[in-house]
Design a protein around this motif. Structure first.
Motif, PDB file in Angstrom:
ATOM      1  N   SER A  10       0.836  -1.201   0.000  1.00 15.84           N
ATOM      2  CA  SER A  10       0.000   0.000   0.000  1.00 15.84           C
ATOM      3  C   SER A  10       0.870   1.250   0.000  1.00 15.84           C
ATOM      4  CB  SER A  10      -0.935  -0.004   1.212  1.00 15.84           C
ATOM      5  OG  SER A  10      -0.179   0.026   2.400  1.00 15.84           O
ATOM      6  N   LEU A  11       0.423   2.253  -0.740  1.00 19.98           N
ATOM      7  CA  LEU A  11       1.126   3.527  -0.832  1.00 19.98           C
ATOM      8  C   LEU A  11       0.479   4.517   0.141  1.00 19.98           C
ATOM      9  CD1 LEU A  11       1.446   3.861  -4.705  1.00 19.98           C
ATOM     10  CD2 LEU A  11       3.254   3.283  -3.103  1.00 19.98           C
ATOM     11  N   PRO A  12       1.206   4.985   1.158  1.00 20.59           N
ATOM     12  CA  PRO A  12       0.631   5.974   2.072  1.00 20.59           C
ATOM     13  C   PRO A  12       0.413   7.312   1.355  1.00 20.59           C
ATOM     14  CG  PRO A  12       2.800   5.203   2.859  1.00 20.59           C
ATOM     15  CD  PRO A  12       2.539   4.578   1.529  1.00 20.59           C
ATOM     16  N   SER A  13      -0.336   8.214   1.983  1.00 20.57           N
ATOM     17  CA  SER A  13      -0.578   9.507   1.347  1.00 20.57           C
ATOM     18  C   SER A  13       0.735  10.276   1.235  1.00 20.57           C
ATOM     19  CB  SER A  13      -1.586  10.320   2.173  1.00 20.57           C
ATOM     20  OG  SER A  13      -1.077  10.541   3.470  1.00 20.57           O
ATOM     21  N   GLY A  14       0.936  10.920   0.124  1.00 19.49           N
ATOM     22  CA  GLY A  14       2.163  11.663  -0.113  1.00 19.49           C
ATOM     23  C   GLY A  14       3.242  10.860  -0.808  1.00 19.49           C
ATOM     24  N   VAL A  15       2.953   9.590  -1.108  1.00 23.20           N
ATOM     25  CA  VAL A  15       3.932   8.730  -1.780  1.00 23.20           C
ATOM     26  C   VAL A  15       3.387   8.359  -3.157  1.00 23.20           C
ATOM     27  CG1 VAL A  15       5.146   6.527  -1.698  1.00 23.20           C
ATOM     28  CG2 VAL A  15       4.813   7.811   0.394  1.00 23.20           C
ATOM     29  N   ASN A  16       4.198   8.579  -4.197  1.00 21.69           N
ATOM     30  CA  ASN A  16       3.814   8.261  -5.563  1.00 21.69           C
ATOM     31  C   ASN A  16       4.806   7.272  -6.155  1.00 21.69           C
ATOM     32  OD1 ASN A  16       1.734  10.188  -5.494  1.00 21.69           O
ATOM     33  ND2 ASN A  16       3.173  11.812  -6.010  1.00 21.69           N
ATOM     34  N   ALA A  17       4.310   6.372  -7.003  1.00 19.03           N
ATOM     35  CA  ALA A  17       5.178   5.384  -7.658  1.00 19.03           C
ATOM     36  C   ALA A  17       4.895   5.384  -9.152  1.00 19.03           C
ATOM     37  CB  ALA A  17       4.932   4.005  -7.076  1.00 19.03           C
ATOM     38  N   GLN A  18       5.944   5.120  -9.932  1.00 20.05           N
ATOM     39  CA  GLN A  18       5.772   4.983 -11.379  1.00 20.05           C
ATOM     40  C   GLN A  18       6.818   4.017 -11.919  1.00 20.05           C
ATOM     41  OE1 GLN A  18       6.186   8.898 -12.995  1.00 20.05           O
ATOM     42  NE2 GLN A  18       8.414   8.824 -13.039  1.00 20.05           N
ATOM     43  N   ILE A  19       6.457   3.347 -13.009  1.00 17.73           N
ATOM     44  CA  ILE A  19       7.345   2.387 -13.649  1.00 17.73           C
ATOM     45  C   ILE A  19       7.609   2.874 -15.066  1.00 17.73           C
ATOM     46  CG2 ILE A  19       7.636   0.012 -14.395  1.00 17.73           C
ATOM     47  CD1 ILE A  19       5.547  -0.730 -12.218  1.00 17.73           C
ATOM     48  N   SER A  20       8.915   3.023 -15.417  1.00 21.24           N
ATOM     49  CA  SER A  20       9.257   3.421 -16.778  1.00 21.24           C
ATOM     50  C   SER A  20      10.648   2.899 -17.115  1.00 21.24           C
ATOM     51  CB  SER A  20       9.220   4.948 -16.916  1.00 21.24           C
ATOM     52  OG  SER A  20      10.154   5.535 -16.049  1.00 21.24           O
ATOM     53  N   GLU A  25      10.206   3.693  -9.653  1.00 20.79           N
ATOM     54  CA  GLU A  25      10.651   4.861  -8.907  1.00 20.79           C
ATOM     55  C   GLU A  25       9.561   5.276  -7.929  1.00 20.79           C
ATOM     56  OE1 GLU A  25      11.071   9.091 -10.576  1.00 20.79           O
ATOM     57  OE2 GLU A  25      13.089   8.225 -10.744  1.00 20.79           O
ATOM     58  N   VAL A  26       9.941   5.471  -6.662  1.00 20.88           N
ATOM     59  CA  VAL A  26       8.999   5.837  -5.615  1.00 20.88           C
ATOM     60  C   VAL A  26       9.434   7.179  -5.038  1.00 20.88           C
ATOM     61  CG1 VAL A  26       7.930   5.111  -3.460  1.00 20.88           C
ATOM     62  CG2 VAL A  26       8.621   3.394  -5.114  1.00 20.88           C
ATOM     63  N   LYS A  27       8.495   8.143  -5.022  1.00 24.32           N
ATOM     64  CA  LYS A  27       8.770   9.479  -4.482  1.00 24.32           C
ATOM     65  C   LYS A  27       7.938   9.691  -3.231  1.00 24.32           C
ATOM     66  CE  LYS A  27       9.573  11.471  -9.008  1.00 24.32           C
ATOM     67  NZ  LYS A  27       9.108  12.402 -10.027  1.00 24.32           N
ATOM     68  N   LEU A  71      11.360  -5.879  -1.678  1.00 22.63           N
ATOM     69  CA  LEU A  71      12.192  -4.752  -2.104  1.00 22.63           C
ATOM     70  C   LEU A  71      11.343  -3.528  -2.450  1.00 22.63           C
ATOM     71  CD1 LEU A  71      14.867  -6.571  -4.296  1.00 22.63           C
ATOM     72  CD2 LEU A  71      15.141  -5.656  -1.996  1.00 22.63           C
ATOM     73  N   VAL A  72      10.190  -3.746  -3.093  1.00 24.53           N
ATOM     74  CA  VAL A  72       9.278  -2.636  -3.396  1.00 24.53           C
ATOM     75  C   VAL A  72       8.735  -2.052  -2.095  1.00 24.53           C
ATOM     76  CG1 VAL A  72       7.050  -2.043  -4.429  1.00 24.53           C
ATOM     77  CG2 VAL A  72       8.663  -3.452  -5.692  1.00 24.53           C
ATOM     78  N   SER A  73       8.402  -2.911  -1.143  1.00 24.31           N
ATOM     79  CA  SER A  73       7.923  -2.456   0.158  1.00 24.31           C
ATOM     80  C   SER A  73       8.981  -1.621   0.878  1.00 24.31           C
ATOM     81  CB  SER A  73       7.523  -3.658   1.010  1.00 24.31           C
ATOM     82  OG  SER A  73       7.179  -3.260   2.303  1.00 24.31           O
ATOM     83  N   ASN A  74      10.251  -2.036   0.775  1.00 18.49           N
ATOM     84  CA  ASN A  74      11.340  -1.278   1.399  1.00 18.49           C
ATOM     85  C   ASN A  74      11.483   0.111   0.774  1.00 18.49           C
ATOM     86  OD1 ASN A  74      11.960  -3.342   3.153  1.00 18.49           O
ATOM     87  ND2 ASN A  74      13.650  -4.118   1.930  1.00 18.49           N
ATOM     88  N   LEU A  75      11.251   0.227  -0.537  1.00 14.44           N
ATOM     89  CA  LEU A  75      11.289   1.537  -1.183  1.00 14.44           C
ATOM     90  C   LEU A  75      10.198   2.445  -0.614  1.00 14.44           C
ATOM     91  CD1 LEU A  75      11.764   0.663  -4.985  1.00 14.44           C
ATOM     92  CD2 LEU A  75      13.514   1.307  -3.345  1.00 14.44           C
TER      93      LEU A  75
END
Length: 177
Positions: A10-20, A25-27, A71-75
């Motif tokens: 799950s992505l908390p509020s204020g966190v964005n992810a994109q794949i390219s 990449e997780v901000k 690994l995605v969760s750690n990001l």
């Protein structure tokens, strides 16, 4: 079936992810983290969660499934909360202090040990025998903690040295007369 891999991240509020271009990449509020994707794994971003699934039914895809989800969760956790490792120093005259971008350790050697703090890592010393290592990249935080600990590992007879908080040091009885 991977029990860990089945759970969405799950992505908390204020966190964005994109794949390219094969990179996820997780901000978030603590910065930007990225990692390369594995071709055997399918990454899907749906709303406020990331799902990680095997792209095919090979043994390699099943083997990578749970690890890639972690690994995605750690990001995500890194850019939202960050990671911390706490080291405790035990021994007479052993102490640590931070001076600018250098961690100064006095560990019973004839000289002080100066450790250059890498980029993206914050080190605090609340007192002389505690070192808190903080950062957004879990691997880097663990690596820095291991490098600092390597200067004086805890020994089993007197328990002197640098140990992780919560680590149990098996104590040995000394020589008998």
């Amino acid at each position: 079936m991977s029990r860990i891999g089945k759970k969405p991240v799950s992505l908390p509020s204020g966190v964005n992810a994109q794949i390219s271009d094969g990179i996820i990449e997780v901000k978030g509020p603590k910065g930007v983290l990225s990692m390369p994707t594995v071709p055997d794994i399918a990454y899907v971003i749906e709303g406020n969660e990331i799902r990680v699934n095997p792209a095919n039914d090979t043994k390699r895809a099943r083997a990578f499934w749970g690890m890639q989800r972690t690994l995605v969760s750690n990001l995500v956790v890194g850019v939202s909360d960050g990671f911390t490792k706490v080291l405790e120093i035990t021994g007479v005259g052993y102490r640590a202090s931070v001076q600018g971008k250098i961690l100064k350790l006095q560990l019973g050697y004839s000289h002080d040990v100066n450790y250059d703090i890498p980029e993206g890592i914050t080190i605090k010393t609340p007192d002389q025998t505690t070192v808190e290592i903080t950062g957004s990249d879990r691997q880097k935080v663990g690596q820095v903690a291991a490098e600092v600990r390597r200067w004086r590992k805890p020994e089993p007879y007197k328990g002197k040295g640098i140990k992780y908080r919560g680590e149990f040091i098996f104590r040995k009885e000394g020589k008998k007369k």
